[in-house]
Design a protein around this motif. Structure first.
Motif, mmCIF file in Angstrom:
data_model
loop_
_atom_site.group_PDB
_atom_site.id
_atom_site.type_symbol
_atom_site.label_atom_id
_atom_site.label_comp_id
_atom_site.label_asym_id
_atom_site.label_seq_id
_atom_site.Cartn_x
_atom_site.Cartn_y
_atom_site.Cartn_z
ATOM 1 N N ASP A 8 0.832 -1.208 0.000
ATOM 2 C CA ASP A 8 0.000 0.000 0.000
ATOM 3 C C ASP A 8 0.869 1.263 0.000
ATOM 4 O O ASP A 8 0.582 2.239 -0.688
ATOM 5 N N GLU A 9 1.955 1.211 0.755
ATOM 6 C CA GLU A 9 2.877 2.352 0.830
ATOM 7 C C GLU A 9 3.585 2.535 -0.524
ATOM 8 O O GLU A 9 3.746 3.657 -1.004
ATOM 9 N N ALA A 10 3.983 1.445 -1.149
ATOM 10 C CA ALA A 10 4.636 1.512 -2.457
ATOM 11 C C ALA A 10 3.664 2.038 -3.511
ATOM 12 O O ALA A 10 4.026 2.837 -4.386
ATOM 13 N N GLU A 11 2.413 1.597 -3.403
ATOM 14 C CA GLU A 11 1.389 2.077 -4.334
ATOM 15 C C GLU A 11 1.149 3.571 -4.148
ATOM 16 O O GLU A 11 0.998 4.320 -5.128
ATOM 17 N N ALA A 12 1.142 4.041 -2.914
ATOM 18 C CA ALA A 12 0.952 5.469 -2.630
ATOM 19 C C ALA A 12 2.115 6.286 -3.186
ATOM 20 O O ALA A 12 1.925 7.369 -3.742
ATOM 21 N N ILE A 13 3.315 5.743 -3.036
ATOM 22 C CA ILE A 13 4.495 6.440 -3.567
ATOM 23 C C ILE A 13 4.428 6.498 -5.090
ATOM 24 O O ILE A 13 4.724 7.522 -5.703
ATOM 25 N N ARG A 14 4.020 5.403 -5.743
ATOM 26 C CA ARG A 14 3.871 5.379 -7.189
ATOM 27 C C ARG A 14 2.830 6.393 -7.650
ATOM 28 O O ARG A 14 3.027 7.081 -8.646
ATOM 29 N N LYS A 15 1.733 6.495 -6.917
ATOM 30 C CA LYS A 15 0.691 7.463 -7.271
ATOM 31 C C LYS A 15 1.217 8.887 -7.149
ATOM 32 O O LYS A 15 0.934 9.738 -7.987
ATOM 33 N N LYS A 16 1.991 9.138 -6.086
ATOM 34 C CA LYS A 16 2.569 10.473 -5.903
ATOM 35 C C LYS A 16 3.549 10.787 -7.037
ATOM 36 O O LYS A 16 3.575 11.907 -7.554
ATOM 37 N N LEU A 17 4.360 9.810 -7.417
ATOM 38 C CA LEU A 17 5.308 10.023 -8.513
ATOM 39 C C LEU A 17 4.581 10.256 -9.829
ATOM 40 O O LEU A 17 4.959 11.129 -10.628
ATOM 41 N N LEU A 18 3.533 9.478 -10.097
ATOM 42 C CA LEU A 18 2.744 9.681 -11.310
ATOM 43 C C LEU A 18 2.072 11.040 -11.307
ATOM 44 O O LEU A 18 2.020 11.721 -12.343
ATOM 45 N N GLN A 19 1.567 11.446 -10.142
ATOM 46 C CA GLN A 19 0.930 12.770 -10.035
ATOM 47 C C GLN A 19 1.962 13.875 -10.251
ATOM 48 O O GLN A 19 1.684 14.858 -10.928
ATOM 49 N N ALA A 20 3.157 13.721 -9.703
ATOM 50 C CA ALA A 20 4.218 14.715 -9.885
ATOM 51 C C ALA A 20 4.620 14.795 -11.353
ATOM 52 O O ALA A 20 4.844 15.888 -11.896
ATOM 53 N N GLU A 21 4.701 13.622 -12.014
ATOM 54 C CA GLU A 21 5.036 13.617 -13.434
ATOM 55 C C GLU A 21 3.928 14.275 -14.257
ATOM 56 O O GLU A 21 4.197 15.065 -15.169
ATOM 57 N N LEU A 22 2.692 14.001 -13.925
ATOM 58 C CA LEU A 22 1.554 14.618 -14.613
ATOM 59 C C LEU A 22 1.541 16.127 -14.395
ATOM 60 O O LEU A 22 1.313 16.893 -15.330
ATOM 61 N N ASP A 23 1.818 16.550 -13.159
ATOM 62 C CA ASP A 23 1.899 17.987 -12.861
ATOM 63 C C ASP A 23 3.028 18.650 -13.648
ATOM 64 O O ASP A 23 2.889 19.770 -14.143
ATOM 65 N N GLY A 24 4.164 17.942 -13.773
ATOM 66 C CA GLY A 24 5.294 18.476 -14.543
ATOM 67 C C GLY A 24 4.940 18.630 -16.009
ATOM 68 O O GLY A 24 5.297 19.620 -16.648
ATOM 69 N N GLN A 25 4.234 17.651 -16.570
ATOM 70 C CA GLN A 25 3.817 17.745 -17.969
ATOM 71 C C GLN A 25 2.820 18.878 -18.165
ATOM 72 O O GLN A 25 2.902 19.623 -19.145
#
Length: 173
Positions: A8-25
């Motif tokens: 669950d923690e790894a999934e949350a980190i992946r979601k945060k990274l995907l959100q950060a990448e989406l925000d960057g784009q």
């Protein structure tokens, strides 16, 4: 249970990274749109300034041409008056000499001698037109040649820059 928490923690980190990448784009797309908008505004401003410079050049060109024709007519009239005086008083060799010198001077020397004052008056007219339309427009460093009706203006874009008698619709050739 511990493994479920780690996943669950790894999934949350992946979601945060995907959100950060989406925000960057998204931020990159907004930045690109803003840059295009600023470029469009800069191009419109440059075209406006070029239009002002072209109108000023036309005014200076017209002033130069009118003054040159006026001087030519004045020299012609003076030459005619001197010739008329010589015909009225044949004993006045001074009038005949003045007639000849005035005619020769009018054709050979007067245009060259009076070119600098004519050019200065035309430049004053050019600067006056630029100032009356927009005082913030800077004149290019090179001086126009009103005699040949040609003015090369250095710009950052190669399609803008040459004004002459054939480019009457704007900067560009």
């Amino acid at each position: 249970m511990v493994e479920v928490a780690k996943t669950d923690e790894a999934e949350a980190i992946r979601k945060k990274l995907l959100q950060a990448e989406l925000d960057g784009q998204t931020l990159a797309e907004r930045n690109l749109a803003l840059q295009r908008s600023l470029d469009a505004v800069a191009n419109v401003e440059k075209e406006r300034q070029n239009g002002i410079l072209l109108a000023a050049f036309k005014a200076g060109k017209t002033t130069y041409s009118r003054l040159r024709w006026s001087l030519s007519i004045a020299v012609g009239i003076l030459s005619g008056v001197a010739t008329w005086l010589a015909s009225q008083e044949p004993t006045l060799p001074i009038a005949i000499g003045a007639s000849f010198l005035l005619g020769a001077g009018g054709f050979w020397f007067v245009p060259e001698l009076l070119d600098k004052p004519l050019h200065a008056i035309a430049m004053r007219r050019l600067k006056g037109v630029v100032t009356s339309k927009d005082a913030s427009v800077n004149l290019p460093s090179n001086v126009p040649d009103f005699r040949t009706q040609h003015w090369v203006v250095e710009t950052d874009k190669p399609q803008l820059g040459i004004v002459d008698s054939t480019a009457a619709n704007g900067f560009g050739k």
